[in-house]
Design a protein around this motif. Structure first.
Motif, PDB file in Angstrom:
ATOM      1  N   HIS A 166       0.847  -1.193   0.000  1.00 32.80           N
ATOM      2  CA  HIS A 166       0.000   0.000   0.000  1.00 32.80           C
ATOM      3  C   HIS A 166       0.880   1.241   0.000  1.00 32.80           C
ATOM      4  O   HIS A 166       1.767   1.393   0.840  1.00 32.80           O
ATOM      5  N   ASP A 169      -3.536   6.502   0.306  1.00 32.00           N
ATOM      6  CA  ASP A 169      -4.949   6.659  -0.019  1.00 32.00           C
ATOM      7  C   ASP A 169      -5.135   7.986  -0.744  1.00 32.00           C
ATOM      8  O   ASP A 169      -4.347   8.922  -0.575  1.00 32.00           O
ATOM      9  N   TYR A 170      -6.179   8.040  -1.558  1.00 32.87           N
ATOM     10  CA  TYR A 170      -6.526   9.298  -2.193  1.00 32.87           C
ATOM     11  C   TYR A 170      -8.036   9.430  -2.242  1.00 32.87           C
ATOM     12  O   TYR A 170      -8.768   8.447  -2.105  1.00 32.87           O
ATOM     13  N   CYS A 171      -8.492  10.653  -2.395  1.00 34.63           N
ATOM     14  CA  CYS A 171      -9.919  10.946  -2.299  1.00 34.63           C
ATOM     15  C   CYS A 171     -10.482  11.400  -3.635  1.00 34.63           C
ATOM     16  O   CYS A 171      -9.827  12.116  -4.395  1.00 34.63           O
ATOM     17  N   THR A 268     -12.885   7.345  -0.761  1.00 35.96           N
ATOM     18  CA  THR A 268     -11.462   7.138  -0.490  1.00 35.96           C
ATOM     19  C   THR A 268     -11.014   5.803  -1.073  1.00 35.96           C
ATOM     20  O   THR A 268     -11.594   4.755  -0.774  1.00 35.96           O
ATOM     21  N   GLY A 270      -7.365   3.439  -2.538  1.00 32.43           N
ATOM     22  CA  GLY A 270      -5.949   3.247  -2.229  1.00 32.43           C
ATOM     23  C   GLY A 270      -5.110   2.967  -3.455  1.00 32.43           C
ATOM     24  O   GLY A 270      -5.558   2.276  -4.380  1.00 32.43           O
TER      25      GLY A 270
END
Length: 308
Positions: A166, A169-171, A268, A270
């Motif tokens: 990983h 994370d992004y939105c 959200t 990843g």
């Protein structure tokens, strides 16, 4: 005496091991031949010679390329030692090792442009002999790594004989142009979204499950402009084609875009990096991974849609 024990009495050629290393990393004879500056026939001949010496198969055919067998992975460790010894002779006057080689990455459009590209530029400034090739694509992680050293995908992948890590994370949020909101009004509730068209991926061509689920907050929204490329989503939204479900780190760069229903519509997802374990041991690949991690860390708040 068995073939394996007969073979064990012979030493494999260093050249044959380096050929295996190139094929094992790329998964393709053609790519290995280009990297080593020899032809496809020579690659085949050297692999055959190595298998004869070791008394077993070092590669197995898979869809789209070749994978290492258990014996091949054992031989690869020896091949990496040979490569390291050869490259140690190529240091500068101070004895520092000069990194070189080609690192091939596949990543989504947005990640390619705003994370991978500047990371690659930083690597190139530090190590001018490293070349980074970036293929922009949005798809699931491949079960065969043929032709790629690193894959950056959306959502946790299920892969074999590879390491999935990983990254960040992004939105995603809903955005509209100021012109669109002036002409059509600003939706105040989720229910009101049905009155507006959605700019997003082409549903029938979307290969990533997490991205497919991302638009489920308003299934009744009709489609407007759709595309396989997220940059098209951004520009269509800026051109007042509708409400765009866009990565915040891309949309927030444009002053003419306004985020709507930020408290209600926040998705959200990843970013994950996939690579063969043996590939990650290559110093030039490790340098690229380090640069990508540094860029992700620097952009963490931007990725999550936090505006300072």
């Amino acid at each position: 005496m068995s073939p394996a024990s007969a073979g064990s009495a012979r030493r494999p050629s260093a050249d044959d091991l380096l050929v295996l290393l190139a094929v094992g990393r790329s998964g393709r004879f053609v790519t290995a031949a280009e990297e080593l500056g020899i032809n496809h026939t020579t690659i085949s001949r050297r692999i055959a010679a190595l298998e004869h010496t070791l008394g077993g198969r070092v590669l197995t055919r898979v869809a789209g390329g070749w994978e290492l067998t258990d014996l091949g992975r054992e031989a690869l460790a020896a091949a990496e030692a040979v490569e390291s010894a050869v490259k140690s002779l190529a240091g500068d006057a101070g004895g520092n090792r000069s990194l070189e080689g080609v690192v091939r990455i596949s990543a989504t459009d947005g990640f390619s442009a705003y994370i991978a590209a500047p990371a690659a530029a930083e690597v190139q400034r530090r190590h001018p002999k490293i070349t980074v090739e970036i293929v922009a694509t949005t798809r699931r992680a491949s079960q065969q790594r043929s032709g790629r050293d690193l894959e950056i995908v959306v959502g946790e992948p299920q892969v074999h004989r590879a390491t999935a890590t990983h990254l960040a994370d992004y939105c995603l949020g809903l955005y509209a142009s100021r012109e669109y909101l002036r002409d059509h009004g600003t939706p105040a509730t989720i229910d009101e979204l049905t009155e507006h068209p959605l700019v997003y991926f082409i549903d029938s061509m979307l290969q990533v499950d997490d991205l497919d689920l991302a638009s489920s907050f308003a299934p009744a929204m009709r489609e407007s402009v759709t595309s396989t490329n997220v940059f098209v989503h951004v520009e269509a939204t800026r051109a007042a084609a509708g409400l765009g479900l866009l990565p915040c780190f891309m949309a927030d760069r444009h002053a003419d875009l306004v985020r709507v229903l930020a408290d209600s519509v926040t998705v959200t997802l990843g970013y994950w990096m996939v690579a063969r374990t043996e590939t990650l041991r290559r110093p030039e690949v490790a340098a690229v991974v380090t640069a990508i991690r540094a860029m992700v860390a620097d952009q963490r708040d931007i990725l999550l849609g936090y505006r300072g």
